[in-house]
Scaffold this motif. Structure first.
Motif, PDB file in Angstrom:
ATOM      1  N   ARG A 161       5.085  40.884  11.487  1.00 15.77           N
ATOM      2  CA  ARG A 161       6.135  39.963  11.961  1.00 15.77           C
ATOM      3  C   ARG A 161       7.433  40.721  12.210  1.00 15.77           C
ATOM      4  N   ALA A 162       7.735  41.694  11.361  1.00 14.83           N
ATOM      5  CA  ALA A 162       8.999  42.415  11.476  1.00 14.83           C
ATOM      6  C   ALA A 162       9.045  43.302  12.707  1.00 14.83           C
ATOM      7  N   TYR A 163       7.928  43.981  13.005  1.00 17.12           N
ATOM      8  CA  TYR A 163       7.973  45.041  14.012  1.00 17.12           C
ATOM      9  C   TYR A 163       7.316  44.682  15.340  1.00 17.12           C
ATOM     10  N   THR A 164       6.893  43.432  15.506  1.00 15.63           N
ATOM     11  CA  THR A 164       6.356  43.018  16.805  1.00 15.63           C
ATOM     12  C   THR A 164       7.136  41.858  17.403  1.00 15.63           C
ATOM     13  N   GLY A 165       8.006  41.267  16.613  1.00 12.67           N
ATOM     14  CA  GLY A 165       8.813  40.166  17.123  1.00 12.67           C
ATOM     15  C   GLY A 165      10.057  40.664  17.840  1.00 12.67           C
ATOM     16  N   LYS A 166      10.769  39.749  18.481  1.00 13.88           N
ATOM     17  CA  LYS A 166      11.994  40.108  19.191  1.00 13.88           C
ATOM     18  C   LYS A 166      13.127  40.405  18.235  1.00 13.88           C
ATOM     19  N   ASN A 167      13.110  39.782  17.081  1.00 16.21           N
ATOM     20  CA  ASN A 167      14.177  39.972  16.101  1.00 16.21           C
ATOM     21  C   ASN A 167      13.545  40.258  14.746  1.00 16.21           C
ATOM     22  N   GLU A 168      13.758  41.474  14.249  1.00 13.20           N
ATOM     23  CA  GLU A 168      13.102  41.845  12.992  1.00 13.20           C
ATOM     24  C   GLU A 168      13.683  41.119  11.788  1.00 13.20           C
ATOM     25  N   GLY A 169      14.918  40.655  11.886  1.00 16.02           N
ATOM     26  CA  GLY A 169      15.539  39.925  10.783  1.00 16.02           C
ATOM     27  C   GLY A 169      15.461  40.692   9.470  1.00 16.02           C
ATOM     28  N   TRP A 170      15.221  39.923   8.414  1.00 14.17           N
ATOM     29  CA  TRP A 170      15.097  40.546   7.091  1.00 14.17           C
ATOM     30  C   TRP A 170      13.643  40.812   6.715  1.00 14.17           C
ATOM     31  N   PHE A 204       0.085  53.802  17.848  1.00 12.93           N
ATOM     32  CA  PHE A 204      -0.926  53.555  18.877  1.00 12.93           C
ATOM     33  C   PHE A 204      -0.320  52.799  20.058  1.00 12.93           C
ATOM     34  N   LYS A 205       0.576  51.882  19.788  1.00 13.52           N
ATOM     35  CA  LYS A 205       1.215  51.099  20.841  1.00 13.52           C
ATOM     36  C   LYS A 205       2.371  51.858  21.516  1.00 13.52           C
ATOM     37  N   GLY A 206       2.730  53.020  20.951  1.00 13.02           N
ATOM     38  CA  GLY A 206       3.867  53.752  21.483  1.00 13.02           C
ATOM     39  C   GLY A 206       5.189  53.155  21.074  1.00 13.02           C
ATOM     40  N   GLU A 207       5.223  52.456  19.949  1.00 11.03           N
ATOM     41  CA  GLU A 207       6.436  51.773  19.500  1.00 11.03           C
ATOM     42  C   GLU A 207       6.868  52.205  18.107  1.00 11.03           C
ATOM     43  N   ALA A 208       6.527  53.429  17.737  1.00  9.71           N
ATOM     44  CA  ALA A 208       6.848  53.897  16.388  1.00  9.71           C
ATOM     45  C   ALA A 208       8.349  53.890  16.120  1.00  9.71           C
ATOM     46  N   ARG A 209       9.133  53.982  17.188  1.00  8.07           N
ATOM     47  CA  ARG A 209      10.595  54.000  16.996  1.00  8.07           C
ATOM     48  C   ARG A 209      11.120  52.706  16.386  1.00  8.07           C
ATOM     49  N   ARG A 210      10.322  51.637  16.443  1.00  8.83           N
ATOM     50  CA  ARG A 210      10.769  50.367  15.878  1.00  8.83           C
ATOM     51  C   ARG A 210      10.930  50.463  14.362  1.00  8.83           C
ATOM     52  N   LEU A 211      10.277  51.455  13.779  1.00 13.39           N
ATOM     53  CA  LEU A 211      10.424  51.643  12.334  1.00 13.39           C
ATOM     54  C   LEU A 211      11.802  52.189  11.969  1.00 13.39           C
ATOM     55  N   LEU A 212      12.478  52.783  12.948  1.00 10.36           N
ATOM     56  CA  LEU A 212      13.766  53.419  12.680  1.00 10.36           C
ATOM     57  C   LEU A 212      14.880  52.395  12.840  1.00 10.36           C
ATOM     58  N   SER A 213      15.130  51.655  11.790  1.00  8.42           N
ATOM     59  CA  SER A 213      16.187  50.644  11.830  1.00  8.42           C
ATOM     60  C   SER A 213      16.888  50.573  10.489  1.00  8.42           C
ATOM     61  N   ARG A 214      18.044  49.956  10.476  1.00  4.24           N
ATOM     62  CA  ARG A 214      18.803  49.819   9.228  1.00  4.24           C
ATOM     63  C   ARG A 214      18.065  48.935   8.228  1.00  4.24           C
ATOM     64  N   ARG A 215      17.407  47.878   8.744  1.00  2.00           N
ATOM     65  CA  ARG A 215      16.682  46.979   7.827  1.00  2.00           C
ATOM     66  C   ARG A 215      15.475  47.705   7.214  1.00  2.00           C
ATOM     67  N   THR A 216      14.852  48.598   7.980  1.00  4.04           N
ATOM     68  CA  THR A 216      13.769  49.399   7.411  1.00  4.04           C
ATOM     69  C   THR A 216      14.297  50.298   6.303  1.00  4.04           C
ATOM     70  N   ALA A 217      15.418  50.954   6.570  1.00 10.34           N
ATOM     71  CA  ALA A 217      16.014  51.823   5.553  1.00 10.34           C
ATOM     72  C   ALA A 217      16.363  51.028   4.300  1.00 10.34           C
ATOM     73  N   LEU A 218      16.925  49.825   4.515  1.00 13.42           N
ATOM     74  CA  LEU A 218      17.258  48.987   3.366  1.00 13.42           C
ATOM     75  C   LEU A 218      15.993  48.582   2.611  1.00 13.42           C
ATOM     76  N   GLY A 219      14.928  48.251   3.353  1.00  9.93           N
ATOM     77  CA  GLY A 219      13.676  47.898   2.712  1.00  9.93           C
ATOM     78  C   GLY A 219      13.115  49.036   1.880  1.00  9.93           C
ATOM     79  N   VAL A 220      13.176  50.257   2.429  1.00 11.61           N
ATOM     80  CA  VAL A 220      12.708  51.427   1.673  1.00 11.61           C
ATOM     81  C   VAL A 220      13.515  51.575   0.386  1.00 11.61           C
ATOM     82  N   LEU A 221      14.821  51.392   0.462  1.00 11.15           N
ATOM     83  CA  LEU A 221      15.667  51.495  -0.722  1.00 11.15           C
ATOM     84  C   LEU A 221      15.317  50.425  -1.754  1.00 11.15           C
ATOM     85  N   VAL A 222      15.043  49.207  -1.278  1.00  9.64           N
ATOM     86  CA  VAL A 222      14.656  48.134  -2.191  1.00  9.64           C
ATOM     87  C   VAL A 222      13.355  48.497  -2.901  1.00  9.64           C
ATOM     88  N   MET A 223      12.359  48.967  -2.144  1.00  8.05           N
ATOM     89  CA  MET A 223      11.083  49.336  -2.745  1.00  8.05           C
ATOM     90  C   MET A 223      11.245  50.484  -3.741  1.00  8.05           C
TER      91      MET A 223
END
Length: 539
Positions: A161-170, A204-223
């Motif tokens: 849901r986070a990385y295929t939608g138009k808005n990754e949100g939280w 595989f989809k050529g969209e790996a850059r979607r992982l590079l976001s502030r919310r991803t970084a925040l998620g990594v920090l939370v984990m």
């Protein structure tokens, strides 16, 4: 047909209630009708007692010693159930298994819905899981794997849901928090599976850059913060050397690369998984596998990779998890659970478009398997080498045969009728198994009987010892801790210091040492999970 469709529609419109009632129907009668079995149930029970009664909240304890094999979150969950419900141990342990199984089904349904499958496919996938022999069994076995798999599956759903939608949100933060919770239930596979799988999907989809976001970084920090909090607790409780040498070194790195138990060859899951996924392994014999040998199929798949959707992620979840597990040194049957929901969704989706001929073949195979299993149990059940009489074998066998016949009778009435019949047959079969067969296996599967003998001797002044017995299997029912030895010289030396002692040891090891213990004589012999254990006393 209209009545069947009406029933299905009502189930489909109330999926959460449907799953809850199905799990309730399968488990309510079995919360305390058998003993805890060898080996994990009795060990986890003692670990829970040490948490609840002795304050071992960060590093579990087993038989008086630190038990770093598992993180503590599942045991916190059991403690919460203990406090919030009228149940006591061991009912709490079986309640935890049932609720974990329900959460597993909820997670599978949520995965299907968040991957944009409709209500029919989503409900069908949960009925496939409910009619799996392994899932049905795990609803009645106290361990953390269902909760672990559920958190992993939910993490996949949220990441999609986070990385295929138009808005990754939280959503990335939620996904990483779920992965962190899974890690604290059973270990690092809890975050490795979802992170590796979603990364490969986006790559595989050529969209790996979607992982590079502030919310991803925040998620990594939370984990990492969640895991770091537990790590800090381990250091405070046992010290940094324990964390590095025992938790990280032995329990994680050594298990992955050169395990000290459950070591199997790389191909082991190719044999184990088909057994674990029964009866749905039989869907392979109705699948259009010929296209896998076509270059055009793979060319089309690669050419359309940028439009890859939910089915691609499901196949990655299955295939990559399978390959990852096969690469590990330690292999255990139950590790395959996270592969079940993606396969269940794929099979459920295929059922909707399956030709009449393929559908008839599938339901013939599934119903036929039930009938074959029931017939074998009926005709040859007494030949199974079980050291105790098993109650209800005939009823269990008859229920399998009747269930298979019911499945066969629904072949022409559509996948909804056949699948609902399969799930209902599994629920009905569990009743004679849970009420009759399982309790009669206590003396063959549980160390309770010997543990109670051990407790009685301890209370009469005998010093308890064990040698080369699976760690901590007696302490819960015995109500006492006892020293465990692998070194015969140290054991003999220590036993010589006591006038009255009782020793628990496997029969094969007793044969190695009995000449050195002439003052000991055997007072009890019990086959536990196929391994003969003896109690010998001195004095």
């Amino acid at each position: 047909m209209s009545a069947l469709r009406t029933i299905w529609t009502r189930l489909e419109n109330h999926p959460w209630l449907t799953m809850t009632l199905a799990v309730l129907a399968q488990t309510w009668f079995a919360l305390n009708n058998r003993a805890l079995w060898f080996s994990d149930e009795v060990r986890y029970a003692d670990a829970y007692n040490n948490l609840a009664l002795n304050g071992k909240w960060m590093v579990l304890a087993l038989n008086g010693q630190a038990y770093p094999d598992k993180p503590p979150v599942y045991f916190w969950f059991l403690w919460l159930l203990d406090k919030l419900t009228p149940f006591n141990t061991p009912e709490v342990f079986f309640l935890g298994a049932a609720l974990s199984g329900l959460f597993f089904l909820f997670a599978a349904y949520a995965l299907a819905r968040m991957l944009k499958f409709d209500k029919t496919t989503s409900l069908a996938s949960t009925l496939i899981l409910l009619s799996s022999f392994m899932v049905a069994a795990l609803l009645h076995y106290s361990r953390m794997d269902l909760l672990f798999a559920a958190l992993i599956i939910l993490s996949h759903a949220v990441f999609y849901r986070a990385y295929t939608g138009k808005n990754e949100g939280w959503w990335p933060v939620v996904g990483f928090a779920l992965a962190g919770a899974a890690t604290l239930v059973k270990g690092p596979l809890g975050f490795l599976f979802p992170l590796v799988n979603i990364s490969l999907f986006l790559l595989f989809k050529g969209e790996a850059r979607r992982l590079l976001s502030r919310r991803t970084a925040l998620g990594v920090l939370v984990m990492l913060g969640m895991i770091a909090a537990w790590v800090a607790g381990v250091v405070l409780a046992e010290g940094p050397a324990f964390l590095i040498n025992t938790v990280l070194g032995k329990q994680i790195l050594e298990r992955a690369t050169h395990t000290f138990h459950h070591r199997e060859p790389f191909w082991w899951y190719f044999a184990a998984f088909p057994l674990a996924w029964m009866p749905w392994t039989l869907a392979l014999f109705t699948a259009p596998v010929k296209r896998l040998f076509s270059l055009s199929f793979w060319g089309t798949l690669w050419g359309g990779r940028r439009q890859a959707g939910p089915k691609t992620l499901l196949w990655i979840m299955f295939a990559v998890t399978f390959a990852f597990l096969s690469s590990l040194s330690g292999k255990v049957f139950i590790y395959v659970l996270p592969m079940f929901p993606p396969l269940a969704i794929l099979i459920a989706d295929d059922l909707r478009t399956m030709s009449a001929a393929r559908a008839a073949r599938l339901w013939t195979l599934v119903g036929g398997l039930w009938i074959v299993l029931g017939s074998v149990l009926l005709l040859a059940g007494d030949l199974i080498p079980i050291p105790v009489p098993v109650r209800g074998m005939g009823i269990c066998a008859g229920t399998l045969i009747l269930g298979g016949a019911a499945i066969l009778s629904m072949r022409a009435k559509g996948f909804r009728a056949a699948l609902a019949t399969c799930a209902l047959a599994m629920i009905l079969w569990i009743y004679p198994v849970g009420l009759l067969a399982a309790p009669s296996l206590n003396d063959a599967m549980s160390p309770r009987r010997q543990a109670l003998i051990l407790r009685d001797y301890i209370e009469h002044g005998y010093a308890p010892f064990s040698a080369r017995v699976y760690s901590g299997i007696y302490s819960y029912y015995a109500g006492h801790d006892y020293p465990e030895y692998d070194n015969y010289d140290k054991l003999v030396e220590e036993l010589g210091r006591h006038d009255k002692a009782i020793l628990a040891i496997r029969a094969t090891h007793w044969d190695d040492i009995k000449e050195r213990l002439p003052e000991f004589h055997i007072i009890d012999r019990q086959s536990i999970a196929g391994l003969i254990h003896i109690l010998a006393i001195k004095g």
